[in-house]
Each structure stands twice: as C-alpha cells, then as structure tokens.
Design a protein around this motif. Structure first.
Motif, short mmCIF file in Angstrom:
data_model
loop_
_atom_site.label_atom_id
_atom_site.label_comp_id
_atom_site.label_asym_id
_atom_site.label_seq_id
_atom_site.Cartn_x
_atom_site.Cartn_y
_atom_site.Cartn_z
N MET A 1 0.84 -1.20 0.00
CA MET A 1 0.00 0.00 0.00
C MET A 1 0.88 1.25 0.00
O MET A 1 1.87 1.31 0.69
CB MET A 1 -0.88 0.07 1.26
N LYS A 2 0.45 2.25 -0.76
CA LYS A 2 1.12 3.55 -0.73
C LYS A 2 0.50 4.35 0.41
O LYS A 2 -0.58 4.03 0.90
CB LYS A 2 0.88 4.27 -2.07
N PRO A 3 1.18 5.43 0.84
CA PRO A 3 0.56 6.24 1.91
C PRO A 3 -0.61 7.08 1.41
O PRO A 3 -1.43 7.51 2.20
CB PRO A 3 1.71 7.13 2.40
N GLU A 4 -0.69 7.27 0.09
CA GLU A 4 -1.72 8.18 -0.41
C GLU A 4 -2.25 7.72 -1.77
O GLU A 4 -1.48 7.28 -2.61
CB GLU A 4 -1.09 9.57 -0.55
N TYR A 5 -3.56 7.82 -1.95
CA TYR A 5 -4.20 7.43 -3.20
C TYR A 5 -5.15 8.52 -3.68
O TYR A 5 -5.73 9.24 -2.86
CB TYR A 5 -5.03 6.15 -3.01
N THR A 6 -5.32 8.59 -4.99
CA THR A 6 -6.38 9.42 -5.55
C THR A 6 -7.34 8.50 -6.28
O THR A 6 -6.91 7.65 -7.06
CB THR A 6 -5.79 10.44 -6.54
N THR A 7 -8.65 8.63 -6.00
CA THR A 7 -9.63 7.83 -6.73
C THR A 7 -10.52 8.76 -7.53
O THR A 7 -10.72 9.92 -7.15
CB THR A 7 -10.48 6.96 -5.79
N ASN A 8 -11.02 8.25 -8.64
CA ASN A 8 -11.85 9.06 -9.55
C ASN A 8 -13.28 8.57 -9.66
O ASN A 8 -14.08 9.21 -10.33
CB ASN A 8 -11.21 9.08 -10.94
N TYR A 9 -13.58 7.44 -9.02
CA TYR A 9 -14.93 6.87 -9.04
C TYR A 9 -15.20 6.23 -7.68
O TYR A 9 -14.27 5.73 -7.04
CB TYR A 9 -15.05 5.76 -10.09
N PRO A 10 -16.48 6.17 -7.27
CA PRO A 10 -16.80 5.44 -6.04
C PRO A 10 -16.30 4.00 -6.08
O PRO A 10 -15.81 3.49 -5.06
CB PRO A 10 -18.34 5.50 -5.99
N SER A 11 -16.38 3.37 -7.25
CA SER A 11 -15.94 1.97 -7.34
C SER A 11 -14.46 1.82 -7.02
O SER A 11 -14.04 0.81 -6.46
CB SER A 11 -16.24 1.42 -8.74
N GLN A 12 -13.65 2.83 -7.34
CA GLN A 12 -12.21 2.77 -7.02
C GLN A 12 -11.99 2.89 -5.52
O GLN A 12 -11.10 2.24 -4.95
CB GLN A 12 -11.45 3.89 -7.74
N THR A 13 -12.78 3.74 -4.88
CA THR A 13 -12.67 3.90 -3.43
C THR A 13 -13.07 2.61 -2.73
O THR A 13 -12.43 2.17 -1.77
CB THR A 13 -13.56 5.08 -2.96
N LYS A 14 -14.13 1.98 -3.26
CA LYS A 14 -14.58 0.70 -2.71
C LYS A 14 -13.50 -0.36 -2.85
O LYS A 14 -13.20 -1.09 -1.92
CB LYS A 14 -15.84 0.27 -3.48
N LYS A 15 -12.90 -0.42 -4.03
CA LYS A 15 -11.84 -1.41 -4.29
C LYS A 15 -10.65 -1.19 -3.36
O LYS A 15 -10.06 -2.14 -2.85
CB LYS A 15 -11.40 -1.28 -5.76
N LEU A 16 -10.31 0.07 -3.14
CA LEU A 16 -9.21 0.40 -2.23
C LEU A 16 -9.52 -0.11 -0.82
O LEU A 16 -8.65 -0.67 -0.14
CB LEU A 16 -8.98 1.91 -2.23
N GLY A 17 -10.76 0.04 -0.39
CA GLY A 17 -11.18 -0.47 0.92
C GLY A 17 -11.04 -1.98 0.99
O GLY A 17 -10.60 -2.54 2.00
N GLU A 18 -11.36 -2.64 -0.10
CA GLU A 18 -11.29 -4.10 -0.16
C GLU A 18 -9.84 -4.57 -0.07
O GLU A 18 -9.50 -5.48 0.70
CB GLU A 18 -11.95 -4.59 -1.46
N ILE A 19 -8.97 -3.91 -0.83
CA ILE A 19 -7.54 -4.27 -0.82
C ILE A 19 -6.94 -4.01 0.56
O ILE A 19 -6.19 -4.83 1.10
CB ILE A 19 -6.80 -3.48 -1.91
#
Ligand code: ADP
Ligand code: MG
Length: 156
Positions: A1-19
């Motif tokens: 995991m990186k310390p910081e992410y940028t997401t462009n869709y709710p689905s990306q934020t959801k996926k980040l939570g899953e990972i």
C-alpha cells in the motif's frame, strides 16, 4: 500500500477499501487489543463507500449502509482458511456524536479491547480521546466532484 491514493470513481474507493482489508488482516496485531481504524475527513469524502469495500474484503455479504441514525452496527466476519483471527466487525459512525462519552456508554471500551474485533469508526476525530493509541487513521478529502484523496496514516 502507498501512503496516499487518488480515486476518480466510487468503485475505485470501494476497491481500495477491499484491498486494504485484505492487507490489514494479514498483519500481526500489535497488542492485545482490537484492530481499530479511524476514518476522518470531509462529508461525502467516501468513508462509507470505502467501508463497503472493506467489509467485502472481510467476506461480509451484508450491505453496509450509512447509519445516519444508527451509531453502531455489528457484523460477523466469516472464518476462512486464511482468516480465523477476527470474528466481529463493528461499523461505528460518530457523525451525530458530540462527546466521546456518548459512545463509551455503548460498551466501546470492551469492543476495542477484544483482539477478535475489528472496529472501523467514521468521524473518528470526534472521539479521538477514547480511541486506541495504536489506531490506524485514514483521511478522506474531496478534491472535486469525483476525485477523492485518501491518505493512510499508519503508525505500527
Ligand atoms: P462519507 O461517508 O465520507 O460521508 P460517502 O461514502 O457516504 O461519504 O459518500 C461519498 C459520495 O461521493 C457518494 O455519493 C459517492 O457517489 C460520491 N463519490 C464521487 N466520487 C467518489 C469517489 N472517487 N470515491 C468515493 N465516493 C465518490
Ligand atoms: Mg459516512
């Protein structure tokens, strides 16, 4: 995991939570306490969205809602060959909480002291004083209509 992410869709934020969930349950617990994750930042920043993915990563099938009137909801974490450490997942939303004592009365201390539990707290900055010292913090910032900055503040 990186310390910081940028997401462009709710689905990306959801996926980040899953990972994140899948990574975090593989880590050795630091102490004898629950795994506590505090979420902070903007309203609409994606905390609940992230949690939906997080719960999915734990194998939880039930829908995670934004509990506007419900302060706390408990879910059973399925036991799998890969995961037998944690048994309960607590979703706590402190949006309407004014003082930490309001969640102390819900048996919060017991929940965060049981190593079988994972507790994820939305608006955790409102109850910072009573969160574990070794809590993991995740910050959500709205960059624009669809872009979110998500920062992991892990002190392990
Ligand atoms: P919070 O729990 O932090 O208040 P929610 O997850 O409930 O936030 O809401 C986030 C809102 O922002 C949702 O309406 C979602 O559709 C929208 N949204 C737009 N872009 C994103 C993104 N990149 N990540 C997460 N949510 C997004
Ligand atoms: Mg929310």
């Amino acid at each position: 995991m990186k310390p910081e992410y940028t997401t462009n869709y709710p689905s990306q934020t959801k996926k980040l939570g899953e990972i994140f969930a899948k990574k975090i349950i593989q880590m050795k617990p630091k102490g004898e306490n629950a795994l506590v994750i505090g979420l902070e930042g903007d309203l609409g920043g994606g905390k609940t969205t992230f949690l939906q993915g997080f719960a999915k990563g734990l194998g939880i099938k039930e829908k995670i809602l934004s509990p506007t009137f419900i302060l706390m909801k408990k879910f059973k974490i399925p036991v799998t060959p890969h995961q037998r450490k944690y048994m309960n997942f607590y979703h706590i939303d402190c949006y309407r909480v004014q003082a930490p004592r309001e969640i102390s009365t819900l048996g919060f201390k017991q929940i965060i002291s049981d190593p079988k539990n994972i507790a994820v707290v939305e608006w955790a900055d409102r109850v910072r004083k009573i969160l574990s010292k070794d809590a993991i913090w995740v910050r959500f910032q709205i960059m624009n209509k669809k872009r979110r900055k998500i920062t992991f503040l892990i002190r392990l």
